[in-house]
Design a protein around this motif. Sequence first.
Motif, mmCIF file in Angstrom:
data_model
loop_
_atom_site.group_PDB
_atom_site.id
_atom_site.type_symbol
_atom_site.label_atom_id
_atom_site.label_comp_id
_atom_site.label_asym_id
_atom_site.label_seq_id
_atom_site.Cartn_x
_atom_site.Cartn_y
_atom_site.Cartn_z
ATOM 1 N N GLU A 12 0.592 11.476 7.645
ATOM 2 C CA GLU A 12 0.115 10.169 8.117
ATOM 3 C C GLU A 12 1.267 9.172 8.308
ATOM 4 O O GLU A 12 1.250 8.349 9.235
ATOM 5 N N ILE A 13 2.289 9.262 7.459
ATOM 6 C CA ILE A 13 3.469 8.391 7.651
ATOM 7 C C ILE A 13 4.121 8.728 9.002
ATOM 8 O O ILE A 13 4.439 7.847 9.803
ATOM 9 N N LYS B 170 0.837 -1.207 0.000
ATOM 10 C CA LYS B 170 0.000 0.000 0.000
ATOM 11 C C LYS B 170 0.873 1.258 0.000
ATOM 12 O O LYS B 170 0.646 2.202 -0.765
ATOM 13 N N ARG B 171 1.876 1.264 0.855
ATOM 14 C CA ARG B 171 2.777 2.431 0.917
ATOM 15 C C ARG B 171 3.494 2.625 -0.420
ATOM 16 O O ARG B 171 3.721 3.735 -0.865
ATOM 17 N N ILE C 218 1.082 4.171 -2.944
ATOM 18 C CA ILE C 218 0.838 5.596 -2.652
ATOM 19 C C ILE C 218 2.047 6.430 -3.066
ATOM 20 O O ILE C 218 1.917 7.480 -3.705
ATOM 21 N N LYS D 83 2.396 9.391 -5.903
ATOM 22 C CA LYS D 83 2.853 10.747 -5.563
ATOM 23 C C LYS D 83 3.981 11.172 -6.506
ATOM 24 O O LYS D 83 3.966 12.279 -7.052
ATOM 25 N N GLY E 230 6.751 14.820 2.766
ATOM 26 C CA GLY E 230 5.324 15.093 2.537
ATOM 27 C C GLY E 230 4.826 16.198 3.467
ATOM 28 O O GLY E 230 4.213 17.171 3.032
ATOM 29 N N TRP E 231 5.129 16.032 4.750
ATOM 30 C CA TRP E 231 4.598 16.998 5.720
ATOM 31 C C TRP E 231 5.241 18.373 5.548
ATOM 32 O O TRP E 231 4.537 19.384 5.445
ATOM 33 N N ARG F 157 -0.850 15.392 3.291
ATOM 34 C CA ARG F 157 -1.535 14.524 4.260
ATOM 35 C C ARG F 157 -0.900 13.150 4.337
ATOM 36 O O ARG F 157 -0.828 12.542 5.395
ATOM 37 N N GLN F 158 -0.451 12.621 3.155
ATOM 38 C CA GLN F 158 0.161 11.291 3.226
ATOM 39 C C GLN F 158 1.464 11.360 4.014
ATOM 40 O O GLN F 158 1.799 10.448 4.761
ATOM 41 N N PHE G 269 -2.998 16.401 -0.991
ATOM 42 C CA PHE G 269 -2.984 14.950 -0.724
ATOM 43 C C PHE G 269 -1.572 14.504 -0.301
ATOM 44 O O PHE G 269 -1.393 13.727 0.638
ATOM 45 N N HIS G 270 -0.562 15.061 -0.974
ATOM 46 C CA HIS G 270 0.821 14.677 -0.647
ATOM 47 C C HIS G 270 1.172 15.038 0.795
ATOM 48 O O HIS G 270 1.833 14.295 1.499
#
Length: 330
Positions: free
Chosen positions: A183-184, A79-80, A83, A87, A141-142, A179-180, A176-177
Amino acid sequence: MTSPADLSLVDGEPADDQLSDDERLFDELIANEQRIEPRDWMPDAYRKTLIRQISQHAHSEIIGMQPEGNWITRAPSLKRKAILMAKVQDEAGHGLYLYSAAQTLGITRDEMMDQLISGKAKYSSIFNYPTPTWADMGAIGWLVDGAAICNQVPLCRASYGPYGRAMVRVCKEESFHQRQGFEILLSLMQGTDEQKQMAQDAVNRWYWPSLAMFGPPDDQSPNSAQSMKWKIKRFTNDELRQRFVGMLVPQAEILGVTLPDPDLRVDEETGQYVIGEIDWDEFFEVLRGNGPCNAERLERRRTAHEDGAWVREAAAEYARKQASKTKAAA
Ligand code: BYC
């Protein structure tokens, strides 16, 4: 001898009665928050500034695929991996819209590519830092996409139509990037002590470069004043940096990470964040090509460009055959 035209210059700008109709219309469109479109008349300096900024932006997206591309084969789950792959593909797409937007100003894709692979063109400083751990995917991402959103949402209102419109879609994807990435980091911060340490370490390494990403301080930013007059930029580098820190502080609390700035505080009078000293020497060294990964990033891009030569040749040949078939049928 001083000419009448020189005498009428106030602060380096021609008096209104000396503007051509083209210039007057251009100024009116900008003043009325309307868009400049590719076929409209525009001052040469406006065109050049846009080519500079949009092509640098496109190069940043393309080079920016590399630090994360590094982890696609090693992502911790299917899944990772899916994603992360999506990205990185988005970044390629952003680069392509932006190259197309720059082309509407009269520069070719080949010229831009030459500028990039010859090392003449700038691209964002941030992509010259390494990604040694999986947590770097979270921190990019963050922090990096977060900084990109702060910088790019106002660019959706840039006065040049093709740039502003490209930014609308780019910003949706960047959010979206971001947030992913968040979330990581959140997953790591809910994990073992080692995972928490890995997340904090990545935040420590990416925090300062992500603040520097907004560009030099306002008193050392030669392009800002004119770009703001032209409504390409809507906020200064320092204003956006300030806004970004304000966005990060509550999110860092939710994550449980510490922002690595012991001097960070809110000024009681202004209500604004006061941040510690950014290492501008490091920033300018990275711009001069001396960051930890500049050479590696450019070399990788050059190799990819050479390896892709056959695709470009095949596409050009196909287009040539299609055009001659159409001509024969006409
Ligand atoms: N890195 O007068 P200033 C992404 C240069 S990718 C390198 O303030 P300006 C993503 C500047 O170019 C998104 N150079 O300039 C992708 C100028 O040099 P020149 C990247 C920098 O243009 C993959 C000189 O310093 N975002 O999100 O008014 C994965 C003086 O600066 C930098 C963009 O490209 C820097 N950080 O303002 C994940 C945004 N900063 O050209 C994420 C679009 C400054 O005079 N660009 N320089 O030789 C902009 O908004 C503006 O161009 C800047 C600079 C705010 C960056």
